[in-house]
Write a protein that holds these residues in place. Structure first.
Motif, PDB file in Angstrom:
ATOM      1  N   PHE A 107       0.837  -1.190   0.000  1.00 51.28           N
ATOM      2  CA  PHE A 107       0.000   0.000   0.000  1.00 51.28           C
ATOM      3  C   PHE A 107       0.874   1.244   0.000  1.00 51.28           C
ATOM      4  CE2 PHE A 107      -2.632  -3.304   1.942  1.00 51.28           C
ATOM      5  CZ  PHE A 107      -3.772  -3.202   1.162  1.00 51.28           C
ATOM      6  N   SER A 108       0.530   2.178  -0.855  1.00 48.98           N
ATOM      7  CA  SER A 108       1.375   3.360  -1.032  1.00 48.98           C
ATOM      8  C   SER A 108       1.347   4.287   0.185  1.00 48.98           C
ATOM      9  CB  SER A 108       0.938   4.134  -2.279  1.00 48.98           C
ATOM     10  OG  SER A 108      -0.435   4.494  -2.193  1.00 48.98           O
ATOM     11  N   GLY A 109       0.233   4.358   0.880  1.00 52.44           N
ATOM     12  CA  GLY A 109       0.135   5.242   2.038  1.00 52.44           C
ATOM     13  C   GLY A 109      -0.018   4.468   3.327  1.00 52.44           C
ATOM     14  N   SER A 110       0.489   5.045   4.416  1.00 51.30           N
ATOM     15  CA  SER A 110       0.404   4.339   5.694  1.00 51.30           C
ATOM     16  C   SER A 110      -1.041   4.190   6.155  1.00 51.30           C
ATOM     17  CB  SER A 110       1.227   5.077   6.751  1.00 51.30           C
ATOM     18  OG  SER A 110       0.748   6.392   6.942  1.00 51.30           O
ATOM     19  N   ALA A 113      -2.306   1.017   4.654  1.00 49.33           N
ATOM     20  CA  ALA A 113      -1.691  -0.122   5.321  1.00 49.33           C
ATOM     21  C   ALA A 113      -2.257  -0.297   6.726  1.00 49.33           C
ATOM     22  CB  ALA A 113      -0.174   0.064   5.382  1.00 49.33           C
ATOM     23  N   ARG A 114      -2.475   0.814   7.407  1.00 47.74           N
ATOM     24  CA  ARG A 114      -3.037   0.748   8.766  1.00 47.74           C
ATOM     25  C   ARG A 114      -4.458   0.178   8.725  1.00 47.74           C
ATOM     26  NH1 ARG A 114      -2.215   5.546   9.802  1.00 47.74           N
ATOM     27  NH2 ARG A 114      -0.106   5.310  10.612  1.00 47.74           N
ATOM     28  N   ALA A 115      -5.221   0.583   7.725  1.00 47.14           N
ATOM     29  CA  ALA A 115      -6.577   0.047   7.577  1.00 47.14           C
ATOM     30  C   ALA A 115      -6.544  -1.451   7.301  1.00 47.14           C
ATOM     31  CB  ALA A 115      -7.306   0.780   6.455  1.00 47.14           C
ATOM     32  N   ALA A 116      -5.567  -1.891   6.495  1.00 43.64           N
ATOM     33  CA  ALA A 116      -5.440  -3.321   6.195  1.00 43.64           C
ATOM     34  C   ALA A 116      -5.085  -4.106   7.453  1.00 43.64           C
ATOM     35  CB  ALA A 116      -4.377  -3.535   5.119  1.00 43.64           C
ATOM     36  N   LEU A 117      -4.198  -3.550   8.277  1.00 44.56           N
ATOM     37  CA  LEU A 117      -3.824  -4.219   9.523  1.00 44.56           C
ATOM     38  C   LEU A 117      -4.983  -4.235  10.512  1.00 44.56           C
ATOM     39  CD1 LEU A 117      -0.202  -2.833   9.934  1.00 44.56           C
ATOM     40  CD2 LEU A 117      -0.839  -5.206   9.480  1.00 44.56           C
ATOM     41  N   ASP A 118      -5.786  -3.164  10.523  1.00 42.09           N
ATOM     42  CA  ASP A 118      -6.973  -3.150  11.384  1.00 42.09           C
ATOM     43  C   ASP A 118      -7.941  -4.256  10.959  1.00 42.09           C
ATOM     44  OD1 ASP A 118      -5.966  -1.014  12.781  1.00 42.09           O
ATOM     45  OD2 ASP A 118      -7.193   0.502  11.760  1.00 42.09           O
ATOM     46  N   ARG A 119      -8.097  -4.413   9.658  1.00 44.90           N
ATOM     47  CA  ARG A 119      -8.967  -5.487   9.153  1.00 44.90           C
ATOM     48  C   ARG A 119      -8.407  -6.850   9.541  1.00 44.90           C
ATOM     49  NH1 ARG A 119      -8.737  -8.661   4.533  1.00 44.90           N
ATOM     50  NH2 ARG A 119     -10.755  -9.555   3.909  1.00 44.90           N
ATOM     51  N   TRP A 120      -7.087  -6.993   9.467  1.00 43.76           N
ATOM     52  CA  TRP A 120      -6.431  -8.254   9.847  1.00 43.76           C
ATOM     53  C   TRP A 120      -6.714  -8.589  11.312  1.00 43.76           C
ATOM     54  CZ3 TRP A 120      -5.535 -10.361   5.535  1.00 43.76           C
ATOM     55  CH2 TRP A 120      -4.642 -11.413   5.365  1.00 43.76           C
ATOM     56  N   PHE A 154      -0.216 -13.239  18.156  1.00 48.79           N
ATOM     57  CA  PHE A 154      -0.584 -12.720  16.845  1.00 48.79           C
ATOM     58  C   PHE A 154      -0.816 -11.207  16.916  1.00 48.79           C
ATOM     59  CE2 PHE A 154      -1.642 -17.184  16.646  1.00 48.79           C
ATOM     60  CZ  PHE A 154      -1.322 -17.553  15.345  1.00 48.79           C
ATOM     61  N   ARG A 155      -1.431 -10.759  18.004  1.00 53.61           N
ATOM     62  CA  ARG A 155      -1.695  -9.324  18.157  1.00 53.61           C
ATOM     63  C   ARG A 155      -0.390  -8.538  18.308  1.00 53.61           C
ATOM     64  NH1 ARG A 155      -5.637 -11.459  21.937  1.00 53.61           N
ATOM     65  NH2 ARG A 155      -7.680 -11.603  20.925  1.00 53.61           N
ATOM     66  N   LYS A 156       0.584  -9.121  18.990  1.00 51.68           N
ATOM     67  CA  LYS A 156       1.879  -8.444  19.129  1.00 51.68           C
ATOM     68  C   LYS A 156       2.549  -8.269  17.769  1.00 51.68           C
ATOM     69  CE  LYS A 156       3.027  -9.637  23.912  1.00 51.68           C
ATOM     70  NZ  LYS A 156       3.981 -10.335  24.812  1.00 51.68           N
ATOM     71  N   LEU A 157       2.429  -9.265  16.925  1.00 50.49           N
ATOM     72  CA  LEU A 157       2.993  -9.140  15.579  1.00 50.49           C
ATOM     73  C   LEU A 157       2.324  -7.993  14.817  1.00 50.49           C
ATOM     74  CD1 LEU A 157       3.248 -12.916  14.670  1.00 50.49           C
ATOM     75  CD2 LEU A 157       5.169 -11.343  14.958  1.00 50.49           C
ATOM     76  N   LEU A 158       1.025  -7.859  14.961  1.00 51.26           N
ATOM     77  CA  LEU A 158       0.334  -6.752  14.297  1.00 51.26           C
ATOM     78  C   LEU A 158       0.791  -5.411  14.863  1.00 51.26           C
ATOM     79  CD1 LEU A 158      -3.289  -8.192  14.002  1.00 51.26           C
ATOM     80  CD2 LEU A 158      -1.540  -8.036  12.225  1.00 51.26           C
ATOM     81  N   GLN A 159       1.071  -5.351  16.163  1.00 52.51           N
ATOM     82  CA  GLN A 159       1.627  -4.134  16.753  1.00 52.51           C
ATOM     83  C   GLN A 159       2.962  -3.787  16.093  1.00 52.51           C
ATOM     84  OE1 GLN A 159       0.712  -5.500  21.164  1.00 52.51           O
ATOM     85  NE2 GLN A 159       1.404  -3.386  21.179  1.00 52.51           N
ATOM     86  N   ALA A 160       3.788  -4.781  15.884  1.00 54.73           N
ATOM     87  CA  ALA A 160       5.094  -4.550  15.265  1.00 54.73           C
ATOM     88  C   ALA A 160       4.931  -4.044  13.831  1.00 54.73           C
ATOM     89  CB  ALA A 160       5.911  -5.837  15.275  1.00 54.73           C
ATOM     90  N   PHE A 161       4.005  -4.619  13.087  1.00 54.24           N
ATOM     91  CA  PHE A 161       3.793  -4.186  11.710  1.00 54.24           C
ATOM     92  C   PHE A 161       3.289  -2.742  11.666  1.00 54.24           C
ATOM     93  CE2 PHE A 161       2.814  -8.915  10.987  1.00 54.24           C
ATOM     94  CZ  PHE A 161       4.163  -9.193  10.814  1.00 54.24           C
ATOM     95  N   ARG A 162       2.487  -2.354  12.654  1.00 56.33           N
ATOM     96  CA  ARG A 162       2.031  -0.964  12.711  1.00 56.33           C
ATOM     97  C   ARG A 162       3.205  -0.032  13.019  1.00 56.33           C
ATOM     98  NH1 ARG A 162      -2.599  -3.441  15.424  1.00 56.33           N
ATOM     99  NH2 ARG A 162      -4.468  -3.184  14.127  1.00 56.33           N
ATOM    100  N   LEU A 163       4.105  -0.467  13.888  1.00 52.35           N
ATOM    101  CA  LEU A 163       5.295   0.340  14.174  1.00 52.35           C
ATOM    102  C   LEU A 163       6.140   0.522  12.922  1.00 52.35           C
ATOM    103  CD1 LEU A 163       6.564  -0.918  17.663  1.00 52.35           C
ATOM    104  CD2 LEU A 163       5.808   1.396  17.065  1.00 52.35           C
ATOM    105  N   ASP A 164       6.210  -0.499  12.092  1.00 57.29           N
ATOM    106  CA  ASP A 164       7.004  -0.415  10.873  1.00 57.29           C
ATOM    107  C   ASP A 164       6.529   0.709   9.954  1.00 57.29           C
ATOM    108  OD1 ASP A 164       8.565  -2.538  11.652  1.00 57.29           O
ATOM    109  OD2 ASP A 164       7.423  -4.041  10.528  1.00 57.29           O
ATOM    110  N   LEU A 165       5.273   1.088  10.085  1.00 55.90           N
ATOM    111  CA  LEU A 165       4.719   2.140   9.232  1.00 55.90           C
ATOM    112  C   LEU A 165       5.212   3.524   9.631  1.00 55.90           C
ATOM    113  CD1 LEU A 165       0.996   0.951   9.021  1.00 55.90           C
ATOM    114  CD2 LEU A 165       2.837   0.515   7.387  1.00 55.90           C
ATOM    115  N   VAL A 166       5.639   3.669  10.882  1.00 50.34           N
ATOM    116  CA  VAL A 166       5.978   5.008  11.378  1.00 50.34           C
ATOM    117  C   VAL A 166       7.406   5.122  11.902  1.00 50.34           C
ATOM    118  CG1 VAL A 166       3.582   5.537  11.934  1.00 50.34           C
ATOM    119  CG2 VAL A 166       5.027   4.460  13.664  1.00 50.34           C
ATOM    120  N   LYS A 167       8.074   3.976  12.085  1.00 51.69           N
ATOM    121  CA  LYS A 167       9.399   4.044  12.703  1.00 51.69           C
ATOM    122  C   LYS A 167      10.305   2.962  12.138  1.00 51.69           C
ATOM    123  CE  LYS A 167      11.433   4.668  17.294  1.00 51.69           C
ATOM    124  NZ  LYS A 167      11.144   4.771  18.740  1.00 51.69           N
TER     125      LYS A 167
END
Length: 222
Positions: A107-110, A113-120, A154-167
């Motif tokens: 996804f080109s914008g965070s 990507a954040r919406a996709a992770l929320d859906r996940w 699994f939720r911790k992994l999603l937290q990490a992927f969200r961090l990847d979007l901003v840091k």
């Protein structure tokens, strides 16, 4: 796409590179015909009660297996050393992680990507309760319930992927270690739980190994 098979050429057998059901009506013959043999419920666990749910789970298992064998990593090679009864379970875990990790790249914008992770995360919650319509998460949820896996990992992994979007940089080793507790450690713990290990000492050793592997991987990418 899910569809019924053409009439099999031999009684009691399934045909075609698709999800299908045999004319015998045996739920263990609901299968995916692939090179090297069929994927059946002998490999993906106890079948759900309804036929529609069975097809959802099988479709998800097929997708996970294709992803594991088709991605440009060594996962498919390593999997031949895993006991057969665990392979599909590990494919399902891998598919969850691999696709979620790819969102930031796809996804080109965070925001997207954040919406996709929320859906996940929403699908994960639905899969744990057993009330999910997504094929992949039907398979993932079955793995979590059968093997008694901790959903929080699994939720911790999603937290990490969200961090990847901003840091992407961490100022101290302590900060980086905090990140690896979300991005690396859960993977090793899921594998240990899959194989029936719940010993805290094993978890600690696994955390060290997984963190070290992540450090090495990141250093190689620099």
């Amino acid at each position: 796409m899910l569809r019924r098979s053409v009439p099999p050429s031999k009684p009691g057998r399934c045909a075609g590179d698709r999800i299908n059901s045999c004319e015998r009506g045996d739920i263990r013959q609901l299968s995916y015909q692939r090179p090297g043999g069929r994927l059946t419920y002998d490999e993906i666990g106890s079948p759900p009660a309804s036929r529609r749910r069975r097809r959802l789970v099988l479709a998800g298992a097929v997708r996970a297996r294709r992803l594991a064998h088709g991605h440009s990593e060594n996962f498919a090679i390593a999997s031949v050393f895993i006991p057969r009864r665990y392979r599909q379970e590990l494919y399902n875990i891998y598919a969850f992680c691999r696709l979620a990790d790819d969102f930031a790249d796809e996804f080109s914008g965070s925001d997207a990507a954040r919406a996709a992770l929320d859906r996940w995360e929403r699908l994960l919650a639905e899969s744990i309760s057993g009330d999910v319509e997504d094929p992949l998460f039907s398979a993932v949820g079955g793995t979590i319930r059968r093997q008694g896996l901790d959903p929080e990992l699994f939720r911790k992994l999603l937290q990490a992927f969200r961090l990847d979007l901003v840091k992407t940089r961490y100022a101290t080793w302590a900060d980086l270690r905090g990140y690896t507790r979300l991005s690396a450690d859960p993977v090793g713990r899921l594998v240990l739980q899959l194989f029936g290990y719940r010993d805290p000492d094993y978890f600690a050793l696994s955390d060290d190994i997984c963190t070290c592997l992540l450090y090495t991987s990141d250093a190689a990418d620099e």
